[in-house]
Design a protein around this motif. Sequence first.
Motif, PDB file in Angstrom:
ATOM      1  N   HIS A  75     -30.987 -29.194 -37.689  1.00  0.00           N
ATOM      2  CA  HIS A  75     -29.893 -28.904 -36.757  1.00  0.00           C
ATOM      3  C   HIS A  75     -28.806 -28.123 -37.508  1.00  0.00           C
ATOM      4  O   HIS A  75     -27.791 -28.699 -37.918  1.00  0.00           O
ATOM      5  CB  HIS A  75     -29.321 -30.203 -36.177  1.00  0.00           C
ATOM      6  CG  HIS A  75     -30.348 -31.070 -35.509  1.00  0.00           C
ATOM      7  ND1 HIS A  75     -30.877 -30.761 -34.276  1.00  0.00           N
ATOM      8  CD2 HIS A  75     -30.957 -32.217 -35.927  1.00  0.00           C
ATOM      9  CE1 HIS A  75     -31.766 -31.691 -33.949  1.00  0.00           C
ATOM     10  NE2 HIS A  75     -31.831 -32.584 -34.921  1.00  0.00           N
ATOM     11  N   GLN A  77     -26.557 -25.967 -36.631  1.00  0.00           N
ATOM     12  CA  GLN A  77     -25.220 -25.925 -36.029  1.00  0.00           C
ATOM     13  C   GLN A  77     -24.453 -27.207 -36.328  1.00  0.00           C
ATOM     14  O   GLN A  77     -23.265 -27.176 -36.677  1.00  0.00           O
ATOM     15  CB  GLN A  77     -25.336 -25.721 -34.518  1.00  0.00           C
ATOM     16  CG  GLN A  77     -23.988 -25.510 -33.837  1.00  0.00           C
ATOM     17  CD  GLN A  77     -24.105 -25.499 -32.329  1.00  0.00           C
ATOM     18  OE1 GLN A  77     -24.390 -26.513 -31.717  1.00  0.00           O
ATOM     19  NE2 GLN A  77     -23.915 -24.328 -31.734  1.00  0.00           N
ATOM     20  N   LYS A  78     -25.126 -28.344 -36.208  1.00  0.00           N
ATOM     21  CA  LYS A  78     -24.489 -29.621 -36.512  1.00  0.00           C
ATOM     22  C   LYS A  78     -24.094 -29.686 -37.982  1.00  0.00           C
ATOM     23  O   LYS A  78     -23.008 -30.180 -38.332  1.00  0.00           O
ATOM     24  CB  LYS A  78     -25.441 -30.759 -36.155  1.00  0.00           C
ATOM     25  CG  LYS A  78     -24.854 -32.146 -36.338  1.00  0.00           C
ATOM     26  CD  LYS A  78     -25.847 -33.211 -35.898  1.00  0.00           C
ATOM     27  CE  LYS A  78     -25.258 -34.615 -36.086  1.00  0.00           C
ATOM     28  NZ  LYS A  78     -26.230 -35.664 -35.659  1.00  0.00           N
ATOM     29  N   ILE A 104     -17.755 -21.862 -33.369  1.00  0.00           N
ATOM     30  CA  ILE A 104     -18.997 -22.287 -34.025  1.00  0.00           C
ATOM     31  C   ILE A 104     -19.822 -23.171 -33.097  1.00  0.00           C
ATOM     32  O   ILE A 104     -21.058 -23.066 -33.038  1.00  0.00           O
ATOM     33  CB  ILE A 104     -18.675 -23.030 -35.338  1.00  0.00           C
ATOM     34  CG1 ILE A 104     -17.963 -22.092 -36.320  1.00  0.00           C
ATOM     35  CG2 ILE A 104     -19.928 -23.611 -35.965  1.00  0.00           C
ATOM     36  CD1 ILE A 104     -17.463 -22.778 -37.566  1.00  0.00           C
ATOM     37  N   LYS A 105     -19.149 -24.027 -32.352  1.00  0.00           N
ATOM     38  CA  LYS A 105     -19.844 -24.942 -31.437  1.00  0.00           C
ATOM     39  C   LYS A 105     -20.598 -24.189 -30.351  1.00  0.00           C
ATOM     40  O   LYS A 105     -21.624 -24.662 -29.845  1.00  0.00           O
ATOM     41  CB  LYS A 105     -18.819 -25.891 -30.811  1.00  0.00           C
ATOM     42  CG  LYS A 105     -19.421 -27.076 -30.096  1.00  0.00           C
ATOM     43  CD  LYS A 105     -18.333 -28.034 -29.643  1.00  0.00           C
ATOM     44  CE  LYS A 105     -18.943 -29.259 -28.956  1.00  0.00           C
ATOM     45  NZ  LYS A 105     -17.885 -30.209 -28.525  1.00  0.00           N
ATOM     46  N   THR A 107     -22.100 -21.262 -30.776  1.00  0.00           N
ATOM     47  CA  THR A 107     -23.093 -20.336 -31.324  1.00  0.00           C
ATOM     48  C   THR A 107     -24.493 -20.682 -30.849  1.00  0.00           C
ATOM     49  O   THR A 107     -24.783 -21.821 -30.455  1.00  0.00           O
ATOM     50  CB  THR A 107     -23.060 -20.354 -32.863  1.00  0.00           C
ATOM     51  OG1 THR A 107     -23.283 -21.692 -33.329  1.00  0.00           O
ATOM     52  CG2 THR A 107     -21.739 -19.844 -33.391  1.00  0.00           C
ATOM     53  N   LYS A 108     -25.370 -19.682 -30.914  1.00  0.00           N
ATOM     54  CA  LYS A 108     -26.777 -19.850 -30.553  1.00  0.00           C
ATOM     55  C   LYS A 108     -27.658 -19.262 -31.650  1.00  0.00           C
ATOM     56  O   LYS A 108     -27.233 -18.392 -32.407  1.00  0.00           O
ATOM     57  CB  LYS A 108     -27.067 -19.160 -29.210  1.00  0.00           C
ATOM     58  CG  LYS A 108     -26.295 -19.759 -28.040  1.00  0.00           C
ATOM     59  CD  LYS A 108     -26.645 -19.039 -26.744  1.00  0.00           C
ATOM     60  CE  LYS A 108     -25.894 -19.642 -25.560  1.00  0.00           C
ATOM     61  NZ  LYS A 108     -26.208 -18.951 -24.283  1.00  0.00           N
ATOM     62  N   HIS A 109     -28.891 -19.741 -31.717  1.00  0.00           N
ATOM     63  CA  HIS A 109     -29.832 -19.215 -32.696  1.00  0.00           C
ATOM     64  C   HIS A 109     -30.185 -17.769 -32.357  1.00  0.00           C
ATOM     65  O   HIS A 109     -30.338 -17.409 -31.187  1.00  0.00           O
ATOM     66  CB  HIS A 109     -31.103 -20.066 -32.719  1.00  0.00           C
ATOM     67  CG  HIS A 109     -30.917 -21.398 -33.362  1.00  0.00           C
ATOM     68  ND1 HIS A 109     -31.167 -21.623 -34.689  1.00  0.00           N
ATOM     69  CD2 HIS A 109     -30.465 -22.582 -32.866  1.00  0.00           C
ATOM     70  CE1 HIS A 109     -30.905 -22.881 -34.987  1.00  0.00           C
ATOM     71  NE2 HIS A 109     -30.480 -23.495 -33.888  1.00  0.00           N
ATOM     72  N   LEU A 158     -26.882 -18.063 -36.871  1.00  0.00           N
ATOM     73  CA  LEU A 158     -26.183 -18.612 -35.704  1.00  0.00           C
ATOM     74  C   LEU A 158     -25.185 -17.540 -35.296  1.00  0.00           C
ATOM     75  O   LEU A 158     -24.350 -17.126 -36.111  1.00  0.00           O
ATOM     76  CB  LEU A 158     -25.461 -19.918 -36.059  1.00  0.00           C
ATOM     77  CG  LEU A 158     -26.329 -21.132 -36.403  1.00  0.00           C
ATOM     78  CD1 LEU A 158     -25.445 -22.301 -36.797  1.00  0.00           C
ATOM     79  CD2 LEU A 158     -27.224 -21.514 -35.241  1.00  0.00           C
TER      80      LEU A 158
END
Length: 567
Positions: A75, A77-78, A104-105, A107-109, A158
Amino acid sequence: MFRQIISNLSLSPAAGQQLTFYFRRLQREQITRTLSVISAVGLMFMQVAATIVPPTSVNAASSNDIIRGGIGTKHPQKTLLNIYDNDREIRALFNHYGVNRNDIKKTKHGTLSSSNKNFKSLGRNPHSELDRRVSIGGKTYYLRPLHSWGTGVTYKVLEGRRHGDNRYFAIMINCGNLVLTDTTPEVKAPSPPQLNVSKAVASGPASGAKIKPGQEVTFRLRFNNSGKGAANDVVIGDRIPNEFEFISQGDLNVTGAQGKIGRNHTNLAGLGGEPAGFFAYWKIDKLNPKGSGYGDIKVRLKSTVKDGLRVCNRGFIDANGEKVKYSNQICYSSSVIAPATPAAPTTPPATPAPTPAPTTAPTAPTPLPQAEPTLSPDISLQKSAVIITVAGQQVTPSAALARAGDSVKYTLSTSNTGLGAQSDYEITEEINDILEYADVADAGGAVQAGGTLKWPKVDIPAGSTVIKTFTIRVKSPLPTTPASSSDPQSFDLIMDNIYGNAVSVKLEPPTTAKQVETASAQLPQTGPIGNTIAFAFIALAVYFYFRNRQLVHEVAILRHDYQGGGR
């Protein structure tokens, strides 16, 4: 041949022997076909594995990583949010470029290609002459075009948008480095200063009193900055009334100031919102919050002042971009003592002939002070290196490879090609990439802090050059650490270094393992064409295997019918 034997079976007795020979040859060939199929199946599994899970370096970290080892977890992003919350340096870096936690929260792959020349990446080590050094929160970073690492490279990231201007940003998963299309720092409205000034009598008659011609007064101007922001180009002054003559001006007593502090007194066309006249004033380059001070101005009431004349004036404080502030007024009333009346003469004196008034030549106006032209420094950097072998021979890095135990002497030239002097210049050298394969043998007067060498600050006059040297010694034995997966130039058997220009020192591969790694990096990469060729080979091998089996089976049946099962 098989058809020829079949056609001759009923006509020639020798055809039976030919059939037996052909059968045995097919059996031996079957062994070869079987081995080919086994090899083809193994190749197929290797090709599929290489396609699904490409080989990566066992060394996942580099000193160039913004986040050591990257965020390549289940994970990412986490992981990144947790680092952002707990690492003040990372938070300051991202916030500097307008990326906050909420960005940042969201964001996407995704992936990005280094072929896009709009991308700029941020790292900890200098990489090429295209790098731009930036300082954020007391830390030094290097901003460079992403394509300087190589074109056509695809990175997992990300990606998202900045909340302030909706501009694209990305965080590279394998190193945590920030990638931007717009590297303009987030501009926050600065806190404004709050300037104040007051005026008092330090010595002489108090404000409101009567003052006689020739009496002296010392005015004291007090000032401070009670705001949260600094004030630039501050001027504290007083326009001297025409009824006073200037005597002296003291030095400024101030705390919380930066830069130059000057004083002056002269005729001016106007200053601080006051009309033309004679001014006594001080200048401060920068007055920080809670900065304060005072200055004294000494004057004398002119002897030509009429009796009962009211004289007032005030001080002021001005700064770049700020509204002029004025102090309270100090006022006086002039008191002229009339001379005693002379006794009346016994005989009237003769009337004197009128004396013509002297002709006074017009006084030329005092010229306004002219600002001196600013002479700016211009600093240029240059670097060179020489390899000193164990035997003491000196060679250039372009002519030879450095070996374990050799030394490399670097020379840094810092030149001031401008017209003005450069004060307090700090020569700094980043050597993280060098330290992967060497140790500092002689810092040349510098202080080493991690991967940085810093020399004491120096003044560089116009037209002068400052030379600094340092020497490193290549480690023995040479490390066999594999190249980093996040930084292909880490542990690549090359010591790269930038100081104005790039200097690279190549190293002789130390062991078979490192030589294999170096050579394998130069092998062609498998792609769609390679995969197609591999699968075509596999298909042919399988086809000929089954074709051979079928022929063996058919010949066995034929021999059984013709020879009664004999072999």
